[in-house]
Design a protein around this motif. Structure first.
Motif, PDB file in Angstrom:
ATOM      1  N   ILE A 182       0.828  -1.206   0.000  1.00 54.84           N
ATOM      2  CA  ILE A 182       0.000   0.000   0.000  1.00 54.84           C
ATOM      3  C   ILE A 182       0.864   1.258   0.000  1.00 54.84           C
ATOM      4  O   ILE A 182       0.543   2.266  -0.639  1.00 54.84           O
ATOM      5  N   LEU A 183       2.000   1.180   0.659  1.00 54.75           N
ATOM      6  CA  LEU A 183       2.841   2.383   0.812  1.00 54.75           C
ATOM      7  C   LEU A 183       3.566   2.741  -0.483  1.00 54.75           C
ATOM      8  O   LEU A 183       4.081   3.850  -0.626  1.00 54.75           O
ATOM      9  N   LEU A 184       3.595   1.772  -1.414  1.00 52.74           N
ATOM     10  CA  LEU A 184       4.251   2.040  -2.706  1.00 52.74           C
ATOM     11  C   LEU A 184       3.220   2.400  -3.760  1.00 52.74           C
ATOM     12  O   LEU A 184       3.566   2.693  -4.904  1.00 52.74           O
ATOM     13  N   SER A 185       1.920   2.426  -3.339  1.00 55.88           N
ATOM     14  CA  SER A 185       0.844   2.578  -4.346  1.00 55.88           C
ATOM     15  C   SER A 185       0.688   4.016  -4.830  1.00 55.88           C
ATOM     16  O   SER A 185       0.120   4.276  -5.885  1.00 55.88           O
ATOM     17  N   GLY A 186       1.107   4.989  -3.993  1.00 58.87           N
ATOM     18  CA  GLY A 186       0.873   6.387  -4.405  1.00 58.87           C
ATOM     19  C   GLY A 186      -0.557   6.822  -4.151  1.00 58.87           C
ATOM     20  O   GLY A 186      -0.915   7.967  -4.410  1.00 58.87           O
ATOM     21  N   ASP A 187      -1.386   5.920  -3.617  1.00 56.46           N
ATOM     22  CA  ASP A 187      -2.790   6.281  -3.333  1.00 56.46           C
ATOM     23  C   ASP A 187      -2.856   6.874  -1.928  1.00 56.46           C
ATOM     24  O   ASP A 187      -3.047   6.151  -0.944  1.00 56.46           O
ATOM     25  N   HIS A 188      -2.726   8.167  -1.846  1.00 52.80           N
ATOM     26  CA  HIS A 188      -2.548   8.818  -0.531  1.00 52.80           C
ATOM     27  C   HIS A 188      -3.753   8.661   0.382  1.00 52.80           C
ATOM     28  O   HIS A 188      -3.611   8.595   1.608  1.00 52.80           O
TER      29      HIS A 188
END
Ligand SMILES: O=C(OCc1ccccc1)c1cn[nH]c1
Length: 249
Positions: A205-211
Motif C-alpha cells: 500500500i505504501l508504494l501505491s501512491g494512493d494517498h
C-alpha cells in the motif's frame, strides 16, 4: 523561552548543548541556564542535604539552598517575567508528581519561563514547594512509575519534549503534527529504502501512491497498535474488538 535548571550535577545537563536543543540555544530560541545548587550554600562543605525528620533511610535536601537559588533566578528574570505577566513555572521532576504527557509538554511549551528543580536523595523538604508557590506556578511532574536517582535525567526528557515544541526549534513544524500521542494514538510503523530488505518487503500500500488509502491504512495501524500496546489510551467502548490490520507486533 527561558529555562533555568538547578542541580547538584550541572555536567549532567551538558546534553542540552547537543543537537536540536543545542542549536536552538545558539540561535537564541531557547535561553537555557544551568545553576549549581551548591553555589547557594554557605558552609565549608557546601551542604545541601541532611537527615530526615521522623527517621527513615536516606537524606533530604535542605530547603534554604533551594530558596536562595530560586530567589536568585526569580530576581534575575523579574523584568522579563513581569512583562510576561505570568509567574514562572517551577517544574519539579519527582516520582510523586502528576504524569508528564504530551498534553503537559504542549501546555508548558506556552510558558515564557520554566525553572526545573532537580531533586536528589529522598527529595526536597516539602516546605520549599509551599514557600515557592508565591513566586512560581509549582508543578510536580512524574515521567512514569519508576524511581531514578535524581531529577536530571527526567529534566532532560521534559526539556526536550517541551523545547522541541517551541516554534522554530524543529525545522519542519509538519513533523510535529503527525507524531505519537499528538492525536491520542500511537504512531503507525514507518519504512524507508530499500523496498525489499533481507527478504522483508515494505507493505504494498505504501508504494501505491494512493494517498487516501495510505492515510486510512496508517490510521488503522495506529488503532491496532494502540489497542494492543496501550489500551489505556483508548476510550473504554473501543477496546473490545481485536481485529488486526497488518503488522502490529
Ligand atoms: O525519580 C524521579 O525523579 C528523581 C527524584 C526526585 C526526587 C526524589 C527522588 C528522585 C522520577 C521518576 N519519574 N519521574 C521522575
Amino acid at each position: 523561552m527561558r529555562i533555568d535548571v538547578v542541580t547538584i550535577f550541572p555536567e549532567y545537563l551538558q546534553a542540552l548543548d547537543v543537537s536540536l536543543i543545542g542549536k536552538a540555544r545558539r540561535e537564541g530560541l531557547l535561553d537555557i541556564r544551568i545553576h549549581d545548587l551548591r553555589d547557594h550554600t554557605s558552609d565549608r562543605h557546601r551542604t545541601v542535604d541532611d537527615t530526615p525528620y521522623g527517621g527513615g533511610a536516606g537524606m533530604v535536601m535542605k530547603p534554604e539552598p533551594w530558596a536562595l537559588a530560586l530567589e536568585a533566578i526569580a530576581a534575575s528574570a523579574a523584568d522579563a517575567d513581569d512583562a510576561s505577566g505570568a509567574r514562572p513555572v517551577l517544574l519539579v521532576p519527582t516520582p510523586s508528581g502528576t504524569l508528564f504527557r504530551q498534553s503537559v509538554a504542549q501546555e508548558l511549551a506556552g510558558a515564557d519561563h520554566l525553572v526545573v528543580a532537580c531533586g536528589r536523595y529522598e527529595g526536597i523538604d516539602e516546605r520549599l514547594f509551599e514557600w515557592a508557590a508565591d513566586l512560581f506556578e509549582v508543578r510536580l511532574v512524574s515521567l512514569g512509575d519508576y524511581v531514578l536517582n535524581g531529577g536530571e535525567v527526567a529534566a532532560l526528557a521534559m526539556i526536550e519534549a517541551v523545547g522541541r515544541l517551541v516554534p522554530g526549534v524543529v525545522g519542519n513544524p509538519e513533523s510535529l503534527v503527525e507524531e505519537s500521542h499528538s492525536d491520542g494514538l500511537l504512531e503507525y510503523p514507518v519504512y524507508t529504502k530499500p523496498s525489499s530488505w533481507r527478504d522483508r518487503d515494505v507493505p504494498e500500500i505504501l508504494l501505491s501512491g494512493d494517498h487516501g488509502r495510505i492515510a486510512a491504512w496508517r490510521h488503522d495501524q495506529q488503532l491496532a497498535r494502540t489497542r494492543s500496546r496501550r489500551p489505556d489510551l483508548l476510550p473504554p467502548e473501543s477496546v473490545e474488538s481485536t481485529e488486526t490490520a497488518g503488522p502490529t507486533t
